[in-house]
Design a protein around this motif. Structure first.
Motif, PDB file in Angstrom:
ATOM      1  N   CYS A 239       0.905  -1.069   0.071  1.00 47.14           N
ATOM      2  CA  CYS A 239      -0.108   0.033   0.252  1.00 47.14           C
ATOM      3  C   CYS A 239       0.958   1.260  -0.135  1.00 47.14           C
ATOM      4  N   LEU A 240       0.444   2.256  -0.937  1.00 48.91           N
ATOM      5  CA  LEU A 240       1.309   3.591  -0.842  1.00 48.91           C
ATOM      6  C   LEU A 240       0.016   4.578  -0.440  1.00 48.91           C
ATOM      7  N   LEU A 241      -0.159   5.155   0.960  1.00 45.65           N
ATOM      8  CA  LEU A 241      -0.847   5.874   1.240  1.00 45.65           C
ATOM      9  C   LEU A 241      -0.276   7.239   1.131  1.00 45.65           C
ATOM     10  N   GLN A 242      -0.713   8.124   0.252  1.00 47.68           N
ATOM     11  CA  GLN A 242      -0.337   9.456  -0.051  1.00 47.68           C
ATOM     12  C   GLN A 242      -0.974  10.263   0.805  1.00 47.68           C
ATOM     13  N   ASN A 243      -0.131  11.603   0.826  1.00 46.80           N
ATOM     14  CA  ASN A 243      -0.695  12.775   1.265  1.00 46.80           C
ATOM     15  C   ASN A 243      -1.612  12.680   2.896  1.00 46.80           C
ATOM     16  N   ILE A 244      -0.957  11.967   3.692  1.00 45.17           N
ATOM     17  CA  ILE A 244      -1.541  11.584   5.052  1.00 45.17           C
ATOM     18  C   ILE A 244      -1.984  12.885   5.536  1.00 45.17           C
ATOM     19  N   ARG A 245      -1.143  13.711   5.617  1.00 43.28           N
ATOM     20  CA  ARG A 245      -1.259  15.173   6.178  1.00 43.28           C
ATOM     21  C   ARG A 245      -2.751  15.762   5.817  1.00 43.28           C
ATOM     22  N   GLU A 246      -2.766  15.959   4.736  1.00 44.54           N
ATOM     23  CA  GLU A 246      -3.937  16.550   3.981  1.00 44.54           C
ATOM     24  C   GLU A 246      -5.203  15.584   3.955  1.00 44.54           C
ATOM     25  N   GLU A 247      -4.921  14.259   3.829  1.00 43.66           N
ATOM     26  CA  GLU A 247      -6.179  13.219   3.630  1.00 43.66           C
ATOM     27  C   GLU A 247      -6.626  13.306   5.279  1.00 43.66           C
ATOM     28  N   SER A 248      -5.893  13.531   6.195  1.00 46.56           N
ATOM     29  CA  SER A 248      -6.221  13.118   7.585  1.00 46.56           C
ATOM     30  C   SER A 248      -7.148  14.498   8.133  1.00 46.56           C
TER      31      SER A 248
ATOM     32  N   ASP B  83       3.814  11.685   3.920  1.00 46.96           N
ATOM     33  CA  ASP B  83       3.778  12.828   4.369  1.00 46.96           C
ATOM     34  C   ASP B  83       2.911  13.057   5.684  1.00 46.96           C
ATOM     35  N   VAL B  84       3.495  12.336   6.816  1.00 43.62           N
ATOM     36  CA  VAL B  84       2.813  12.077   7.989  1.00 43.62           C
ATOM     37  C   VAL B  84       3.341  13.227   8.835  1.00 43.62           C
ATOM     38  N   ASP B  85       2.429  14.048   9.485  1.00 44.37           N
ATOM     39  CA  ASP B  85       2.569  15.064  10.380  1.00 44.37           C
ATOM     40  C   ASP B  85       2.168  15.123  11.838  1.00 44.37           C
ATOM     41  N   ASP B  86       1.736  13.969  12.165  1.00 46.04           N
ATOM     42  CA  ASP B  86       1.372  13.830  13.338  1.00 46.04           C
ATOM     43  C   ASP B  86       1.225  12.549  14.224  1.00 46.04           C
ATOM     44  N   HIS B  87       1.739  12.482  15.356  1.00 48.93           N
ATOM     45  CA  HIS B  87       2.004  10.900  15.650  1.00 48.93           C
ATOM     46  C   HIS B  87       0.703  10.150  15.942  1.00 48.93           C
ATOM     47  N   LYS B  88      -0.407  10.982  15.930  1.00 49.05           N
ATOM     48  CA  LYS B  88      -1.634  10.126  15.951  1.00 49.05           C
ATOM     49  C   LYS B  88      -1.922   9.471  14.640  1.00 49.05           C
ATOM     50  N   GLN B  89      -1.561   9.875  13.517  1.00 48.10           N
ATOM     51  CA  GLN B  89      -1.650   9.355  12.236  1.00 48.10           C
ATOM     52  C   GLN B  89      -0.905   7.998  12.315  1.00 48.10           C
ATOM     53  N   LEU B  90       0.335   8.075  12.860  1.00 52.61           N
ATOM     54  CA  LEU B  90       0.886   6.847  13.017  1.00 52.61           C
ATOM     55  C   LEU B  90       0.423   5.778  13.932  1.00 52.61           C
ATOM     56  N   GLU B  91       0.009   6.220  15.089  1.00 53.09           N
ATOM     57  CA  GLU B  91      -0.656   5.386  15.999  1.00 53.09           C
ATOM     58  C   GLU B  91      -1.840   4.691  15.312  1.00 53.09           C
ATOM     59  N   ALA B  92      -2.514   5.436  14.290  1.00 45.96           N
ATOM     60  CA  ALA B  92      -3.864   5.022  13.741  1.00 45.96           C
ATOM     61  C   ALA B  92      -3.340   3.945  12.780  1.00 45.96           C
ATOM     62  N   LEU B  93      -2.305   4.012  12.055  1.00 49.81           N
ATOM     63  CA  LEU B  93      -1.939   3.272  10.909  1.00 49.81           C
ATOM     64  C   LEU B  93      -1.151   2.212  11.175  1.00 49.81           C
ATOM     65  N   ALA B  94      -0.020   2.384  11.931  1.00 48.18           N
ATOM     66  CA  ALA B  94       1.119   1.448  12.266  1.00 48.18           C
ATOM     67  C   ALA B  94       1.351   1.630  13.633  1.00 48.18           C
TER      68      ALA B  94
ATOM     69  N   LEU C  54      -9.046  10.331  10.296  1.00 54.33           N
ATOM     70  CA  LEU C  54      -8.244   8.924  10.558  1.00 54.33           C
ATOM     71  C   LEU C  54      -8.978   7.626  10.164  1.00 54.33           C
ATOM     72  N   GLU C  55     -10.277   7.566  10.521  1.00 52.56           N
ATOM     73  CA  GLU C  55     -10.967   6.622  10.148  1.00 52.56           C
ATOM     74  C   GLU C  55     -10.993   6.282   8.657  1.00 52.56           C
ATOM     75  N   LYS C  56     -11.207   7.140   7.621  1.00 54.28           N
ATOM     76  CA  LYS C  56     -11.234   7.119   6.398  1.00 54.28           C
ATOM     77  C   LYS C  56      -9.789   6.695   5.883  1.00 54.28           C
ATOM     78  N   LEU C  57      -8.694   6.986   6.560  1.00 52.56           N
ATOM     79  CA  LEU C  57      -7.319   6.833   6.101  1.00 52.56           C
ATOM     80  C   LEU C  57      -7.497   5.265   6.554  1.00 52.56           C
TER      81      LEU C  57
END
Length: 163
Positions: free
Chosen positions: A12-21, A69-80, A26-29
């Motif tokens: 999986c290539l999950l692009q533009n996480i900052r913008e998409e989040s 383009d991860v910019d928040d630790h919550k994004q990492l916690e939610a995905l990995a 996070l649920e949609k991501l």
């Protein structure tokens, strides 16, 4: 990813996480992440459920994941959130401008240097024109486009073409 993705059970290539989040949450991501890896439409109720599903469905799978383009630790916690979420041999690649986000999540940190003006121009030409040189009469336009994006990426200092 195409050259090595066949070595993994999922990728999986999950692009533009900052913008998409920011736009979709996070649920949609998490839904997009799982759907891409499992090649099935996955729906989740909330972020906590998403974490549980990621761990349960991927803990025995070897996966290749790029989180861009991860910019928040919550994004990492939610995905990995943990190494244990993914099977043996998995590789999770995280791109970020904030190195501090990686200190709790990364085994190794690689710093990528920016392209020189010539390298950026060559890359642009290969993708825009499928050639090493721009099409005649488009050289200045190509330089303007590359210069714009290099300046935007660097956010500081001057970018100029070498003589």
């Amino acid at each position: 990813m195409g050259k090595i993705s066949h070595r993994f059970e999922g990728h999986c290539l999950l692009q533009n996480i900052r913008e998409e989040s920011n736009k979709h949450g996070l649920e949609k991501l998490q839904e997009k992440f799982l759907s891409l890896i499992l090649k099935a439409d996955v729906k989740i109720g909330n972020e906590i459920e998403g974490r549980s599903i990621i761990e349960r469905r991927l803990c025995n799978k070897s996966v290749l994941v790029v989180l861009d383009d991860v910019d928040d630790h919550k994004q990492l916690e939610a995905l990995a959130g943990s190494h244990a979420w993914f099977g043996k041999g998995s590789r999770i690649i995280i791109t970020t401008r904030d190195e501090h986000l990686l200190t709790r999540h990364a085994d190794m940190i690689y710093e990528v240097s920016l392209l020189s003006a010539d390298e950026a121009m060559e890359l642009f030409n290969k993708h825009a024109y499928r050639e090493d040189e721009p099409i005649e009469d488009y050289e200045m336009l190509s330089k303007d486009v590359v210069l714009f994006f290099m300046t935007k990426t660097r956010m500081s200092g001057r970018v100029h073409w070498p003589s």
